[in-house]
Structures are given as C-alpha cells and as structure tokens.
Design an enzyme around this catalytic site. Structure first.
Site, short mmCIF file in Angstrom:
data_model
loop_
_atom_site.label_atom_id
_atom_site.label_comp_id
_atom_site.label_asym_id
_atom_site.label_seq_id
_atom_site.Cartn_x
_atom_site.Cartn_y
_atom_site.Cartn_z
N CYS A 88 33.15 33.26 -24.82
CA CYS A 88 32.75 32.72 -23.66
C CYS A 88 33.78 32.76 -22.50
CB CYS A 88 32.70 31.10 -23.95
SG CYS A 88 31.13 30.76 -24.74
N CYS B 21 21.34 46.95 -35.48
CA CYS B 21 21.25 46.02 -36.20
C CYS B 21 21.00 44.78 -35.59
CB CYS B 21 22.85 45.80 -37.11
SG CYS B 21 23.95 45.16 -35.98
#
Length: 367
Positions: free
Chosen positions: A186, A328
């Site tokens: 973040c 993935c």
C-alpha cells in the site's frame, strides 16, 4: 449492564445468550493495529469478545489517519497498540485487553499465539503472513486472514475444519512466497481508506461467526471484493501438496522468513491488453503455472498447463516460441517461473508474467 450493552444482538434469532457467552469466553489476537486491524478491533470489542490481544510495534503517522480511524492527529508518534487499547477500553470497559508492543517474529510467535483461541491477521507484509500462518498451523489455531491491494480486498479462514472435515492454510492459496519486488504494498501503490475498513469489518464478522457457530464462515474459501465495481466472488481453496509446513518449533525457527522482502523485480510484467496483443502473434506460448486442482480451469488448447511443482522438469526441455507468457492465480508464482526461464534463455526470448494474475483480470479469462 452487560445485557443492555449487547441487547440488540442478544435478541437476534439464532444468537442469544449462548452465543454471547461464547464471545465472552473467547480470546482473540489481532495482529496489526492498522487499516485492517482498527475496524476489526472496534467491532470485536463492541461485540463483547472477552479478551483481545493487540500486537503491533508501529507508531501512528499522519499518512495512517485516512484509514486507521481509531487514531487522531494528536496520536501521531504514539504507539498504535497502546492507543488502540485505551480507545477500545473506553468503548467497552467490561472486557480485557492485552497489549503486545512488538513485531511478530520467529522467536516470539509461538509463545504469544499459544494463549489465544483465534488469530486475526491484519499484517501488511508477506514475511509476517507466512510466519503467522505456519505458527497457526503448528498450534492448530484458526486464522482469519484479510488483505487489501489497490481497489481490491481478500478474506479467508484457514486452519479451521469445514463440513467435509477438511482444513487448508495460507500456503494452499500461495504455496510459494513472493520473491523480492513481486508484489507492491500500500505504501507503493496506495489504498483508498474505506477499503481496509470494509475488509477489516468483514474479518471481525467472520471471527464472530467462528466463535459463536452462527452462519457460514469462509472456511477454506477466499472472498474477493472490488470496491470500484462492488463485485465480489468466492473461490474454493483446496489443500495442496506442493509445500511443506514446519512440523515443530525447530522447523519454524530454521525457516528464513526474513528473506521475503522488497526490491525490484527481474522480469517484465504485463497487463491483459498486452497479453491479448501477444496472443495474436504466431510465436507465443501461454503457460499456466498453477497446480491442476486450482480454479478457474483455463482452456488447455490455448494455455499450456505446467504446474510449479513440476516446473523444473519443464525447464529441462526446449521451447520454440519466441514470446513466453507465464500466468498464475495472483501473479506471484508466474514471476518466479518467468525468472527461471529468463535465467535459461537470457535475451534470446521475450519472457513475461501477467501482473496480478487471473484474479486481477478475471473478466478476461471468465466470460
């Protein structure tokens, strides 16, 4: 006084005094008193969880305040765990709080976790997440996991038994820890303040459901939420066999969790638009490195499946395609696979990883 405080939940059908007694008897450790931990702590305290542990070694910063709403401007520089405990005690003086002003590490995790019934992980780094998961698995402690990235949040419950008698852990979702720089945090990418508030509140809700036995907790399921579109969906988590958990304290102490850190990635990461462009080229190979049990299943006529558990065998073969794209679930394992191919082929081939994986570009793969 207690009955008046909890009256609105006591009168709920299916809740009542029995569920409230379970909350009173419960001991919950919340790791991380930040964006996820603050709302989780507030609602667990308000609900009447009898003993709440708060583990955090950080201090309040101005940049925390748009999402960590337990704190005020006057708290800047003060220890989060201590400030949180004071505010929560004022909110509900009838319950007990234990403050752990420390960072959860291999040398203290088992000693701290052993005194609690449930663990809520609101940490913001992979080193802590894998360590907390492994310790919970070793101690057989239910683990409530929450995370946010960009405009999306995730929530799951690990190390708890579902109706089929099965349990999973964080490594069933992410078997391989991300290498340096594979996932931004973040601090790098930013986060809208309300998102951890939503996910932290949902984590508290899942904890209350686990404690009281009401509803259908997210055991062995991953909930994915997008705040921009308000879309959410669940994915089943299936136990895998492509990793090894520590079997005892010595194993845990020997594992180098601090090797999971942040530096620059070594491969080119692309978005779904670039993936689509590459698909139009004649010499492009798309490789799905997820294990065979993972969902959603992709069209094997388009995507060649080479699970990470057998990727070393694939490396011993030669690839004719000039462009190779690794895919993935979340863009973690694909980076590791791309790095392995880059080491083999160097600059002779164009090797890419789909950033954020299938989860980020779900609409591209699921029509």
């Amino acid at each position: 006084m207690a009955s008046e405080r909890y009256h609105r939940q006591l009168i709920l059908e299916g809740f009542g005094a029995s569920a409230q007694s379970k909350l009173t008897a419960a001991k919950v450790l919340v790791i991380g008193a930040g964006g996820l931990g603050c709302p989780a702590l507030q609602y667990l305290a308000a609900a009447g969880v009898g003993l709440i542990g708060i583990a955090d070694d950080d201090t309040v910063a101005l940049s925390n305040l748009h999402r960590q709403i337990l704190y005020t401007t006057n708290d800047i520089g003060r220890l989060k765990a201590k400030v949180a405990a004071l505010r929560l005690h004022a909110m509900n003086p009838e319950i007990e709080f234990v403050v752990h002003v420390l960072r959860i590490e291999t040398n203290n995790v088992l000693e701290i976790l052993k005194d609690y019934d449930f663990v809520l992980d609101g940490s913001d780094n992979f080193e802590s997440r894998y360590l907390i998961n492994d310790a919970c698995a070793l101690l057989k402690k239910p683990l409530i996991f929450a995370a946010v990235a960009d405009y999306e949040g995730q929530l799951a419950i690990f190390n708890a038994t579902d109706e089929k008698g099965e349990t999973t852990n964080y490594r069933d979702l992410f078997p391989i820890a991300p290498k340096p720089g594979e996932i931004a945090n973040c601090a790098d990418n930013g986060v809208i303040g309300v998102l951890p508030g939503i996910m932290g509140t949902m984590a508290a809700s899942e904890t209350i459901k686990l404690i009281t036995g009401i509803g259908r907790p997210l055991i062995n399921k991953l909930l994915h939420y997008n705040i921009l579109s308000n879309e959410q969906y669940e994915l089943a988590i299936i136990a895998g066999n492509d990793y090894q958990l520590p079997q005892n304290e010595a194993d845990l102490m020997a594992f180098k969790y601090n090797h999971i850190s942040l530096t620059e990635p070594m491969v080119i990461e692309i978005d779904a638009t670039t993936l689509k462009d590459l698909q139009q080229k004649t010499s492009t190979l798309l490789i799905d490195v997820r294990e065979i049990h993972e969902v959603p299943a992709l069209d094997q006529a388009i995507y060649r499946q080479v699970p990470m558990s057998s990727f070393n065998d694939f490396l011993s073969t030669d690839v004719e395609a000039q462009n190779i794209v690794l895919i993935c679930q979340h863009g973690i394992r694909s980076v590791a696979a791309a790095e392995a191919l880059s080491e083999k082929y160097g600059n002779t081939k164009n090797i890419y990883s789909l950033k954020g994986g299938i989860v980020k570009w779900r609409n591209y793969f699921i029509n």
